[in-house]
Design an enzyme around this catalytic site. Structure first.
Site, PDB file in Angstrom:
ATOM      1  N   ARG A  49       1.001  -1.152  -0.119  1.00  0.00           N
ATOM      2  CA  ARG A  49      -0.187   0.141  -0.040  1.00  0.00           C
ATOM      3  C   ARG A  49       0.827   1.144   0.072  1.00  0.00           C
ATOM      4  O   ARG A  49       2.050   1.100   0.090  1.00  0.00           O
ATOM      5  CB  ARG A  49      -0.967   0.004   1.154  1.00  0.00           C
ATOM      6  CG  ARG A  49      -0.633  -0.537   2.449  1.00  0.00           C
ATOM      7  CD  ARG A  49       0.503   0.310   3.205  1.00  0.00           C
ATOM      8  NE  ARG A  49       0.304   1.606   3.448  1.00  0.00           N
ATOM      9  CZ  ARG A  49       1.192   2.344   3.540  1.00  0.00           C
ATOM     10  NH1 ARG A  49       2.521   1.935   3.535  1.00  0.00           N
ATOM     11  NH2 ARG A  49       0.641   3.660   3.566  1.00  0.00           N
ATOM     12  N   ALA A  51       0.854   5.218  -2.306  1.00  0.00           N
ATOM     13  CA  ALA A  51       0.755   5.381  -3.476  1.00  0.00           C
ATOM     14  C   ALA A  51       2.054   4.897  -4.393  1.00  0.00           C
ATOM     15  O   ALA A  51       1.711   4.334  -5.513  1.00  0.00           O
ATOM     16  CB  ALA A  51       0.374   6.886  -3.820  1.00  0.00           C
ATOM     17  N   ARG A  92      -6.913  -0.343  -7.081  1.00  0.00           N
ATOM     18  CA  ARG A  92      -7.486   0.445  -6.106  1.00  0.00           C
ATOM     19  C   ARG A  92      -7.512   1.812  -6.835  1.00  0.00           C
ATOM     20  O   ARG A  92      -6.920   2.423  -7.624  1.00  0.00           O
ATOM     21  CB  ARG A  92      -6.279   0.684  -5.168  1.00  0.00           C
ATOM     22  CG  ARG A  92      -6.278  -0.291  -3.961  1.00  0.00           C
ATOM     23  CD  ARG A  92      -5.534  -0.141  -2.737  1.00  0.00           C
ATOM     24  NE  ARG A  92      -6.185   0.792  -1.768  1.00  0.00           N
ATOM     25  CZ  ARG A  92      -5.442   1.147  -0.827  1.00  0.00           C
ATOM     26  NH1 ARG A  92      -4.187   1.177  -0.536  1.00  0.00           N
ATOM     27  NH2 ARG A  92      -6.112   1.833  -0.012  1.00  0.00           N
ATOM     28  N   ASP A 237      -1.930  10.797  -2.405  1.00  0.00           N
ATOM     29  CA  ASP A 237      -2.254   9.588  -3.106  1.00  0.00           C
ATOM     30  C   ASP A 237      -2.337  10.412  -4.773  1.00  0.00           C
ATOM     31  O   ASP A 237      -2.320   9.561  -5.610  1.00  0.00           O
ATOM     32  CB  ASP A 237      -3.460   9.234  -2.784  1.00  0.00           C
ATOM     33  CG  ASP A 237      -3.035   8.065  -1.746  1.00  0.00           C
ATOM     34  OD1 ASP A 237      -2.720   8.433  -0.692  1.00  0.00           O
ATOM     35  OD2 ASP A 237      -2.775   6.981  -2.091  1.00  0.00           O
ATOM     36  N   ASN A 247      -5.138  12.272   0.467  1.00  0.00           N
ATOM     37  CA  ASN A 247      -4.378  11.431   1.217  1.00  0.00           C
ATOM     38  C   ASN A 247      -5.276  10.807   2.219  1.00  0.00           C
ATOM     39  O   ASN A 247      -6.497  11.026   2.044  1.00  0.00           O
ATOM     40  CB  ASN A 247      -3.253  12.448   1.750  1.00  0.00           C
ATOM     41  CG  ASN A 247      -2.213  11.402   2.394  1.00  0.00           C
ATOM     42  OD1 ASN A 247      -1.537  10.744   1.776  1.00  0.00           O
ATOM     43  ND2 ASN A 247      -1.830  11.864   3.637  1.00  0.00           N
ATOM     44  N   LYS A 248      -4.447   9.840   3.052  1.00  0.00           N
ATOM     45  CA  LYS A 248      -5.271   9.226   3.902  1.00  0.00           C
ATOM     46  C   LYS A 248      -6.373   9.781   4.745  1.00  0.00           C
ATOM     47  O   LYS A 248      -6.203  10.812   5.147  1.00  0.00           O
ATOM     48  CB  LYS A 248      -3.929   8.543   4.789  1.00  0.00           C
ATOM     49  CG  LYS A 248      -4.795   7.678   6.037  1.00  0.00           C
ATOM     50  CD  LYS A 248      -5.590   6.307   5.498  1.00  0.00           C
ATOM     51  CE  LYS A 248      -5.030   5.645   4.301  1.00  0.00           C
ATOM     52  NZ  LYS A 248      -6.016   4.689   3.509  1.00  0.00           N
TER      53      LYS A 248
END
Ligand code: MRU
Length: 345
Positions: A49, A51, A92, A237, A247-248
């Site tokens: 995981r 990016a 993804r 990402d 992003n997260k």
């Protein structure tokens, strides 16, 4: 320069080898992918995981796809590979590095006019991997220059060696700043629900002997209000043409709190994370994952049986909250569409 020996992605004995990030920090085990479908599945399940690491894994997955297509039909392998590449690209949705790496492997395919494509494709995948490593070193140096000695920083999720070809983006900046004695403390937010901060960032930093203090996600605003951090440093990402940053999940909360508290907010990401084809963050597909990631932990129920959960795994921070965007080409202060376009020329 502060080194890191962690390899999340490797190509060994004609197959893709991934450090299984679902099992860290308890176990250091590897998943071996011999087929392009196995590579796509590993990306979907988050064995790998982050990016850039997803993009690199997909590039090696494309080598496996080329091998399969060549074996299946040496005369029409360029046709036979298409669905396999599409399968990898769809693993993804949010991290643009995945689509970027597949596009690059497609271009490589198109240039092969005769013979077994796998060796040529492997050279391209290795180049993508190596370029990412080098980009992270450069980002580390550029980003560290922004940090005054004596600073403390907060990072979210894991944007380290585990999430990249090596060294890391946000953690690359932190590694470089640590190596230059600029940092007095690194805080890592736990990053519910998958706990990338607790399980991965803490593991990675401690392994490199960089002391880290773990906080709950909910403590971040308090920490900033207390004046205990000078920078929030995160990866990305996808960065859209206007500078919005996916992003997260939880990154947006940190950015809002940082601006409110006068803490600066840095995004470190390679140019391959910049998606000029997407105008702004509202147009980014945000991955939704199973509610069980929220209601359970390691198979154990946390919430009452039958409880519903909403689990978007990324959010979008508007460009206006970003003080510095750091890429391998340099630093953009207060990024906007014009500065990003110029940077990417
Ligand atoms: O769901 P994940 O763990 O793949 O999400 C990762 C992140 O959000 C990272 O911050 C991002 O990919 C940058 S990694 C250098």
């Amino acid at each position: 320069m502060f080194e890191s020996e962690i390899n999340a992605v490797a190509w060994e004995n004609d197959r893709l080898v991934l450090l299984d990030q679902r099992r860290l920090p308890g176990e250091e085990t590897h998943v071996h992918c011999e087929t392009s479908e196995a590579a796509a599945e590993a990306i979907r399940l988050m064995v790998v995981r982050g990016a850039p690491a997803i993009g690199i894994a997909a590039a090696y997955g494309a080598v496996l796809a080329a091998r399969e297509a060549w074996r299946e039909d040496p005369d029409h392998w360029q046709l036979a590979i298409q669905s396999r590449l599409a399968n990898l690209a769809a693993a993804r949705p949010t991290a643009v590095n995945l689509a970027w790496a597949i596009r690059r492997m497609e271009a490589c395919c198109a240039g092969i006019t005769s013979g077994d494509p796998a060796p040529v494709m492997l050279r391209e995948a290795r180049a993508i991997h190596e370029e990412d490593r080098l980009a992270n070193r450069k980002m580390g140096e550029f980003g560290a220059e922004l940090i005054s000695p004596g600073s403390a920083v907060l990072t979210h999720c894991n944007a380290g060696a585990l999430a990249t070809g090596g060294y890391g983006t946000a953690l690359g900046v932190i590694r470089a700043a640590w190596g230059q004695n600029r940092l007095i403390r690194v805080y890592a937010a736990e990053t519910r629900p998958w706990l990338q901060g607790t399980r991965l960032t803490a593991w990675e930093l401690l392994r490199d002997r960089i002391p880290v203090t773990l906080i709950t996600d909910g403590s971040a605003a308090y920490l900033m209000q207390q004046g205990r951090v000078q920078w929030v440093i995160v990866g990305a990402d996808r960065i859209t043409a206007n500078g919005d940053v996916a992003n997260k999940i939880g990154t947006l909360s940190h950015a809002i709190a940082a601006r409110h508290c006068g803490v600066r907010f840095m995004v470190a990401a390679p140019v391959s994370t910049i998606d000029l084809a997407t105008l702004d963050g509202a147009r980014i597909e945000i991955e939704q994952r199973a509610g069980s990631e929220v209601t359970e932990f390691a198979g154990l129920p946390l919430a009452p049986k039958g409880c519903d959960a909403f689990n978007p795994v990324f959010d979008v921070t508007p460009a206006g909250l970003v003080d510095a965007l750091v890429t391998e080409r340099g630093v953009i202060l207060r990024p906007d569409a014009e500065k990003i376009a110029k940077h990417c020329q």
